[in-house]
Design a protein around this motif. Structure first.
Motif, PDB file in Angstrom:
ATOM      1  N   SER A  88       0.840  -1.206   0.000  1.00  0.00           N
ATOM      2  CA  SER A  88       0.000   0.000   0.000  1.00  0.00           C
ATOM      3  C   SER A  88       0.876   1.257   0.000  1.00  0.00           C
ATOM      4  O   SER A  88       0.561   2.247  -0.670  1.00  0.00           O
ATOM      5  CB  SER A  88      -0.937  -0.004   1.207  1.00  0.00           C
ATOM      6  N   TYR A  89       1.976   1.219   0.743  1.00  0.00           N
ATOM      7  CA  TYR A  89       2.907   2.360   0.773  1.00  0.00           C
ATOM      8  C   TYR A  89       3.562   2.543  -0.597  1.00  0.00           C
ATOM      9  O   TYR A  89       3.707   3.678  -1.075  1.00  0.00           O
ATOM     10  CB  TYR A  89       3.967   2.123   1.838  1.00  0.00           C
ATOM     11  N   ASP A  90       3.892   1.436  -1.251  1.00  0.00           N
ATOM     12  CA  ASP A  90       4.478   1.500  -2.588  1.00  0.00           C
ATOM     13  C   ASP A  90       3.496   2.117  -3.583  1.00  0.00           C
ATOM     14  O   ASP A  90       3.875   2.933  -4.435  1.00  0.00           O
ATOM     15  CB  ASP A  90       4.880   0.090  -3.045  1.00  0.00           C
ATOM     16  N   GLN A  91       2.225   1.743  -3.479  1.00  0.00           N
ATOM     17  CA  GLN A  91       1.206   2.313  -4.363  1.00  0.00           C
ATOM     18  C   GLN A  91       1.022   3.803  -4.107  1.00  0.00           C
ATOM     19  O   GLN A  91       0.812   4.579  -5.038  1.00  0.00           O
ATOM     20  CB  GLN A  91      -0.112   1.561  -4.173  1.00  0.00           C
ATOM     21  N   TYR A  92       1.089   4.182  -2.847  1.00  0.00           N
ATOM     22  CA  TYR A  92       0.994   5.608  -2.494  1.00  0.00           C
ATOM     23  C   TYR A  92       2.117   6.404  -3.160  1.00  0.00           C
ATOM     24  O   TYR A  92       1.874   7.470  -3.751  1.00  0.00           O
ATOM     25  CB  TYR A  92       1.039   5.753  -0.970  1.00  0.00           C
ATOM     26  N   ILE A 182      -1.830   1.715   5.988  1.00  0.00           N
ATOM     27  CA  ILE A 182      -2.729   1.460   4.856  1.00  0.00           C
ATOM     28  C   ILE A 182      -3.749   2.586   4.707  1.00  0.00           C
ATOM     29  O   ILE A 182      -3.985   3.073   3.591  1.00  0.00           O
ATOM     30  CB  ILE A 182      -3.433   0.099   5.035  1.00  0.00           C
ATOM     31  N   PHE A 183      -4.351   3.012   5.816  1.00  0.00           N
ATOM     32  CA  PHE A 183      -5.331   4.099   5.752  1.00  0.00           C
ATOM     33  C   PHE A 183      -4.693   5.386   5.251  1.00  0.00           C
ATOM     34  O   PHE A 183      -5.275   6.098   4.417  1.00  0.00           O
ATOM     35  CB  PHE A 183      -5.961   4.322   7.137  1.00  0.00           C
ATOM     36  N   TYR A 184      -3.501   5.693   5.749  1.00  0.00           N
ATOM     37  CA  TYR A 184      -2.806   6.905   5.309  1.00  0.00           C
ATOM     38  C   TYR A 184      -2.526   6.844   3.811  1.00  0.00           C
ATOM     39  O   TYR A 184      -2.766   7.827   3.076  1.00  0.00           O
ATOM     40  CB  TYR A 184      -1.497   7.060   6.078  1.00  0.00           C
ATOM     41  N   SER A 185      -2.044   5.705   3.346  1.00  0.00           N
ATOM     42  CA  SER A 185      -1.715   5.553   1.926  1.00  0.00           C
ATOM     43  C   SER A 185      -2.946   5.741   1.053  1.00  0.00           C
ATOM     44  O   SER A 185      -2.912   6.470   0.047  1.00  0.00           O
ATOM     45  CB  SER A 185      -1.096   4.166   1.679  1.00  0.00           C
ATOM     46  N   TYR A 186      -4.060   5.114   1.447  1.00  0.00           N
ATOM     47  CA  TYR A 186      -5.253   5.183   0.607  1.00  0.00           C
ATOM     48  C   TYR A 186      -5.961   6.534   0.708  1.00  0.00           C
ATOM     49  O   TYR A 186      -6.598   6.974  -0.256  1.00  0.00           O
ATOM     50  CB  TYR A 186      -6.213   4.036   0.940  1.00  0.00           C
ATOM     51  N   LEU A 187      -5.861   7.192   1.843  1.00  0.00           N
ATOM     52  CA  LEU A 187      -6.422   8.545   1.941  1.00  0.00           C
ATOM     53  C   LEU A 187      -5.694   9.501   1.011  1.00  0.00           C
ATOM     54  O   LEU A 187      -6.322  10.339   0.330  1.00  0.00           O
ATOM     55  CB  LEU A 187      -6.340   9.045   3.387  1.00  0.00           C
ATOM     56  N   ARG A 188      -4.365   9.376   0.944  1.00  0.00           N
ATOM     57  CA  ARG A 188      -3.592  10.218   0.042  1.00  0.00           C
ATOM     58  C   ARG A 188      -3.867   9.870  -1.412  1.00  0.00           C
ATOM     59  O   ARG A 188      -3.945  10.755  -2.278  1.00  0.00           O
ATOM     60  CB  ARG A 188      -2.093  10.077   0.344  1.00  0.00           C
ATOM     61  N   LEU A 190      -6.732   8.603  -2.576  1.00  0.00           N
ATOM     62  CA  LEU A 190      -8.068   9.128  -2.876  1.00  0.00           C
ATOM     63  C   LEU A 190      -8.033  10.633  -3.118  1.00  0.00           C
ATOM     64  O   LEU A 190      -8.728  11.152  -4.006  1.00  0.00           O
ATOM     65  CB  LEU A 190      -9.021   8.809  -1.726  1.00  0.00           C
ATOM     66  N   ARG A 191      -7.221  11.316  -2.344  1.00  0.00           N
ATOM     67  CA  ARG A 191      -7.102  12.767  -2.516  1.00  0.00           C
ATOM     68  C   ARG A 191      -6.565  13.106  -3.904  1.00  0.00           C
ATOM     69  O   ARG A 191      -7.067  14.024  -4.574  1.00  0.00           O
ATOM     70  CB  ARG A 191      -6.170  13.332  -1.446  1.00  0.00           C
ATOM     71  N   GLY A 196      -7.213  14.789  -9.457  1.00  0.00           N
ATOM     72  CA  GLY A 196      -6.442  14.521 -10.670  1.00  0.00           C
ATOM     73  C   GLY A 196      -7.310  14.311 -11.897  1.00  0.00           C
ATOM     74  O   GLY A 196      -8.526  14.480 -11.872  1.00  0.00           O
ATOM     75  N   SER A 197      -6.648  13.915 -12.961  1.00  0.00           N
ATOM     76  CA  SER A 197      -7.330  13.688 -14.245  1.00  0.00           C
ATOM     77  C   SER A 197      -7.990  12.313 -14.275  1.00  0.00           C
ATOM     78  O   SER A 197      -7.796  11.487 -13.378  1.00  0.00           O
ATOM     79  CB  SER A 197      -6.315  13.796 -15.382  1.00  0.00           C
ATOM     80  N   LYS A 198      -8.754  12.064 -15.322  1.00  0.00           N
ATOM     81  CA  LYS A 198      -9.413  10.773 -15.498  1.00  0.00           C
ATOM     82  C   LYS A 198      -8.387   9.658 -15.651  1.00  0.00           C
ATOM     83  O   LYS A 198      -8.574   8.551 -15.141  1.00  0.00           O
ATOM     84  CB  LYS A 198     -10.315  10.828 -16.734  1.00  0.00           C
ATOM     85  N   GLN A 199      -7.290   9.952 -16.348  1.00  0.00           N
ATOM     86  CA  GLN A 199      -6.231   8.969 -16.536  1.00  0.00           C
ATOM     87  C   GLN A 199      -5.606   8.574 -15.196  1.00  0.00           C
ATOM     88  O   GLN A 199      -5.321   7.399 -14.957  1.00  0.00           O
ATOM     89  CB  GLN A 199      -5.152   9.527 -17.470  1.00  0.00           C
ATOM     90  N   THR A 200      -5.420   9.567 -14.316  1.00  0.00           N
ATOM     91  CA  THR A 200      -4.864   9.301 -12.992  1.00  0.00           C
ATOM     92  C   THR A 200      -5.795   8.399 -12.188  1.00  0.00           C
ATOM     93  O   THR A 200      -5.358   7.471 -11.505  1.00  0.00           O
ATOM     94  CB  THR A 200      -4.622  10.620 -12.232  1.00  0.00           C
TER      95      THR A 200
END
Length: 282
Positions: A88-92, A182-188, A190-191, A196-200
């Motif tokens: 999750s951190y890597d995805q963030y 995990i919550f921190y990563s996904y909150l960022r 989602l933000r 962001g754009s549709k592609q993002t």
């Protein structure tokens, strides 16, 4: 036994695909490879022991093999949770800091995170077991199809205060720390998606979907296992309790390679090339 063979084949195949294709030598896939190794490790701690018990006329297990299975099962659970947190951190970083991603998530950092997850998990379980092995046991019946630490502690006649406190503190620390990450990563994430754009947004959805499914799948199994260990679940049918207790050791190892294989485009394309007999460039 067929379920175990499916787990081994699915995870070995995904590991081989990642290792053989240079296009997949990225942090996300290196973490996925480590996750698959852990699936093989965890299932190896359950199915061979279970097969021996099924084929045996006397359903008993020595204390040594019971504690060996405790080590396998608990290390598997901790590594799985930590690796999902690391992913999750890597995805963030990949979504929220894409321009600096390669500088922040270097191969050395990936290797360091992976090594830390495995070594810290193994060492902590050794400490947990060192508190359980000296206990004098008054019973010898574990009402489960595999050995786990708390089931052994419940059989003890001697004082288990230290073991119980350490186990609860450790469990709470792991759950809270990884859940916060995990919550921190996904909150960022989602933000960034909303701004962001549709592609993002499409990139974020395609990247995060398999991870979220794997996380929820594993969390369900762990939640039931913790609940069953700590509370009275006698009102639930015995067969259902057995099946649900095996869930986190059988379903995630089987489903994770399928989930990632179907949802991640690079892996899916390589699977298609393999199925069609096309040459894979490595």
């Amino acid at each position: 036994m067929s379920l175990y063979l499916l787990i081994v084949c699915a995870n070995v195949f995904l590991i081989a695909v990642i290792c053989m294709n240079r296009s997949l030598h990225e942090p996300m896939y290196m973490f996925l490879c480590s996750l698959c190794v852990n699936e093989l490790y965890g299932s190896a701690g359950l199915f061979p022991f279970l097969l021996v018990q099924i084929l045996s006329d006397v359903h008993t297990v020595s204390k040594l093999f019971c504690f060996l299975q405790v080590f396998f099962v608990h290390v598997y659970g901790v590594v799985e949770f930590f690796m999902l947190g690391a992913m999750s951190y890597d995805q963030y970083l990949a979504i929220c800091h894409s321009l600096h991603y390669n500088l922040q998530m270097t191969p050395i950092k990936v290797a360091g995170i992976t090594a830390f997850v495995w070594l810290s998990s193994a060492l902590t379980i050794v400490v947990v077991m060192s508190l359980s092995t000296p206990l004098q046991l008054c019973g010898n019946v574990i009402e489960k199809v595999y050995c786990d630490n708390y089931s052994i502690v419940k059989l003890a006649c001697s004082d288990t205060t230290v073991s119980n406190i350490f186990g609860l503190v450790y469990l709470f620390t792991i759950l809270v720390s990884v859940i916060i990450l995990i919550f921190y990563s996904y909150l960022r994430i989602l933000r960034v998606c909303f701004s962001g754009s549709k592609q993002t947004r499409q990139k974020a959805i395609s990247t995060c979907t398999p991870h979220l499914v794997s996380l929820l799948n594993f969390s369900f199994g762990v939640f039931f296992e913790i609940t069953q260990s700590r509370f009275d679940m006698s009102h639930i049918p015995n067969v259902l309790r057995i099946l649900l207790s095996l869930y986190f050791l059988s379903c995630p190892p089987l489903l994770n390679p399928v989930i990632y294989g179907l949802n991640m485009s690079k892996v899916r394309n390589i699977f298609k090339s393999f199925a069609l007999g096309e040459r894979m460039y490595i």
